[in-house]
Design an enzyme around this catalytic site. Structure first.
Site, PDB file in Angstrom:
ATOM      1  N   HIS A 293      29.385  54.505  33.713  1.00 20.26           N
ATOM      2  CA  HIS A 293      29.526  54.177  32.293  1.00 20.26           C
ATOM      3  C   HIS A 293      28.134  54.056  31.674  1.00 20.26           C
ATOM      4  O   HIS A 293      27.154  54.500  32.269  1.00 20.26           O
ATOM      5  CB  HIS A 293      30.362  52.904  32.112  1.00 20.26           C
ATOM      6  N   ALA A 294      28.016  53.455  30.507  1.00 24.32           N
ATOM      7  CA  ALA A 294      26.775  53.477  29.728  1.00 24.32           C
ATOM      8  C   ALA A 294      25.533  52.990  30.476  1.00 24.32           C
ATOM      9  O   ALA A 294      24.511  53.678  30.484  1.00 24.32           O
ATOM     10  CB  ALA A 294      26.962  52.674  28.442  1.00 24.32           C
TER      11      ALA A 294
END
Length: 85
Positions: free
Chosen positions: A15-16
């Protein structure tokens, strides 16, 4: 072209935060490196947004490919770490 397989180590996948850390590291390397799920089109490892589009979760296997063995090994090692810690 050197290729290594790596198992995603981050608890929430790529994810980010992990994608950003991997992209920053890849951007600093003097080599082109890609990351992809086996059988899918690989993406530029220097782009956090593209890494996130892979949808790779914890425990998924990804292929890291590039034109420099050391760069591929460095990115594969980051993929395997828990970058959420």
């Amino acid at each position: 072209m050197p290729t290594l397989t790596a198992v995603v180590g981050s608890a929430d996948g790529l994810h980010a935060r992990p994608a950003g850390l991997i992209a920053d590291a890849a951007d600093e390397l003097d080599a082109d490196v890609t990351i992809g799920l086996p059988g899918d089109e690989p993406v530029d490892a220097a782009s956090a947004l593209l890494i996130m589009t892979l949808g790779a979760g914890k425990g998924d296997t990804v292929e890291v490919t590039g034109d420099d063995e050391a760069a591929v090994a460095a990115i594969a090692a980051l993929v395997e770490k828990d970058l959420d810690a």
